[in-house]
Design a protein around this motif. Structure first.
Motif, short mmCIF file in Angstrom:
data_model
loop_
_atom_site.label_atom_id
_atom_site.label_comp_id
_atom_site.label_asym_id
_atom_site.label_seq_id
_atom_site.Cartn_x
_atom_site.Cartn_y
_atom_site.Cartn_z
N THR A 1 0.83 -1.21 0.00
CA THR A 1 0.00 0.00 0.00
C THR A 1 0.86 1.26 0.00
O THR A 1 0.60 2.20 -0.75
N MET A 2 1.89 1.28 0.83
CA MET A 2 2.71 2.48 0.93
C MET A 2 3.56 2.72 -0.32
O MET A 2 3.76 3.86 -0.74
N VAL A 3 4.06 1.65 -0.93
CA VAL A 3 4.82 1.82 -2.16
C VAL A 3 3.91 2.35 -3.27
O VAL A 3 4.28 3.28 -4.00
N MET B 1 8.15 5.13 3.09
CA MET B 1 9.14 4.43 2.26
C MET B 1 10.47 4.36 2.99
O MET B 1 11.14 3.30 3.01
N LEU B 2 10.87 5.46 3.61
CA LEU B 2 12.15 5.49 4.32
C LEU B 2 12.10 4.59 5.56
O LEU B 2 13.06 3.86 5.85
N ARG B 3 11.01 4.61 6.28
CA ARG B 3 10.89 3.81 7.50
C ARG B 3 10.87 2.32 7.18
O ARG B 3 11.49 1.51 7.88
N LEU B 4 10.16 1.95 6.13
CA LEU B 4 10.04 0.53 5.79
C LEU B 4 11.27 0.02 5.05
O LEU B 4 11.78 -1.07 5.33
N GLY C 1 12.49 -6.21 2.86
CA GLY C 1 12.16 -7.21 1.85
C GLY C 1 10.76 -7.03 1.28
O GLY C 1 10.55 -7.13 0.07
N ARG C 2 9.81 -6.75 2.17
CA ARG C 2 8.43 -6.55 1.70
C ARG C 2 8.33 -5.30 0.81
O ARG C 2 7.61 -5.31 -0.19
N THR C 3 9.04 -4.26 1.18
CA THR C 3 8.98 -3.02 0.41
C THR C 3 9.62 -3.21 -0.96
O THR C 3 9.10 -2.72 -1.97
N GLN C 4 10.74 -3.90 -1.01
CA GLN C 4 11.40 -4.14 -2.30
C GLN C 4 10.53 -5.01 -3.20
O GLN C 4 10.39 -4.75 -4.40
N ARG C 5 9.92 -6.03 -2.63
CA ARG C 5 9.04 -6.90 -3.44
C ARG C 5 7.85 -6.12 -3.96
O ARG C 5 7.40 -6.34 -5.11
N ALA C 6 7.31 -5.22 -3.15
CA ALA C 6 6.19 -4.41 -3.60
C ALA C 6 6.62 -3.50 -4.76
O ALA C 6 5.90 -3.36 -5.75
N PHE D 1 14.18 6.03 -3.24
CA PHE D 1 14.58 4.62 -3.17
C PHE D 1 16.00 4.50 -2.62
O PHE D 1 16.29 3.63 -1.80
N ALA D 2 16.89 5.36 -3.08
CA ALA D 2 18.28 5.31 -2.61
C ALA D 2 18.35 5.60 -1.12
O ALA D 2 19.07 4.90 -0.37
N GLN D 3 17.61 6.59 -0.64
CA GLN D 3 17.60 6.91 0.78
C GLN D 3 16.98 5.79 1.60
O GLN D 3 17.36 5.59 2.77
N ALA D 4 16.06 5.05 1.00
CA ALA D 4 15.41 3.94 1.69
C ALA D 4 16.16 2.62 1.53
O ALA D 4 15.66 1.58 1.94
#
Length: 254
Positions: free
Chosen positions: A99-101, A147-150, A159-164, A209-212
């Motif tokens: 959802t957040m991505v 995005m930064l927190r996750l 991992g979940r954020t990258q997969r999303a 993305f780089a910062q996260a």
């Protein structure tokens, strides 16, 4: 405004409204099951921002059409092929990272696009966009923070954020592809060209993305068709739930 141009404004207003309504409905699915009470309230408010924007855009279309249709009729009494929302908005809510991505990818576009639309020559769309500008700025600030927190959080959240991000990337191309009616409005100088925001959007996304500590997807697959009414299997069940009351009790009022 002559009739062909008016018809294009009506169609484009409905398309933008469909974007907002469908995404608002997806965000609202988190109410009662968000990770925290604070986040539940925040998500509910973001959903209401989108649904409120949809109402204004549907109302603009109704005013121009002058055919007796109401906001509710356009929102609740059309079948799936008549909806022209972008496909990214109708995808199931997934987990919180998904959802957040999605929010960030869409918000990063909207934050720039609605500023330009507010300065556009089509008065009705410009007025709606002007009301949405502050909301869009808040939305992108909020989704970027997540995005930064996750992304730079735990191994699990990363991992979940990258997969999303990998799963959603192919849907982002549609953000920059104008529909036929929109192309004519762009040529007439009435609305901004969404394709012109692609480079700035990509720079914003890559920086975040780089910062996260996330990898910007390099996949070349792309899925489009929403503006032409070609939807995924996910839209029909959403509409069945969303439209039940109006279809069961036509014209019902509170």
């Amino acid at each position: 405004m002559d009739d062909p141009r008016r018809d294009d404004v009506i169609s484009f207003s409905i398309a933008l409204a469909d974007d907002a309504l469908i995404l608002g409905q997806r965000i609202a699915e988190w109410v009662s099951c968000a990770p925290s009470l604070e986040e539940e309230l925040a998500l509910a408010n973001v959903a209401l921002d989108h649904i409120g924007r949809a109402r204004l855009l549907y109302a603009h279309a109704c005013t121009l059409a002058g055919d007796g249709r109401s906001e509710d009729a356009i929102a609740f009494l059309r079948d799936g092929r008549a909806y022209t929302n972008l496909l990214i908005n109708e995808l199931p809510r997934g987990d919180f990272a998904f959802t957040m991505v999605r929010q960030f990818l869409v918000d990063a576009f909207n934050a720039r696009y609605f500023v330009a639309l507010a300065a556009g020559a089509e008065a009705g769309l410009a007025a709606v966009a002007a009301k949405a500008v502050k909301e869009c700025a808040y939305h992108v600030r909020r989704s970027r923070d997540w995005m930064l927190r996750l992304g730079d959080g735990t191994q699990e959240s990363h991992g979940r954020t990258q997969r999303a991000a990998d799963a959603l990337w192919g849907y982002t191309a549609e953000l920059f592809e104008p529909a036929a009616c929109e192309t004519r409005l762009i040529s007439a100088g009435l609305v901004p060209d969404r394709a012109a925001f692609a480079d700035a959007w990509r720079a914003d996304v890559q920086q975040t993305f780089a910062q996260a500590t996330l990898v910007t997807p390099k996949t070349t697959w792309r899925i489009t068709g929403g503006r032409d009414g070609l939807h995924s299997e996910h839209l029909a069940p959403l509409l069945a739930q969303m439209q039940f009351l109006q279809r069961a009790y036509p014209g019902a009022q509170w």
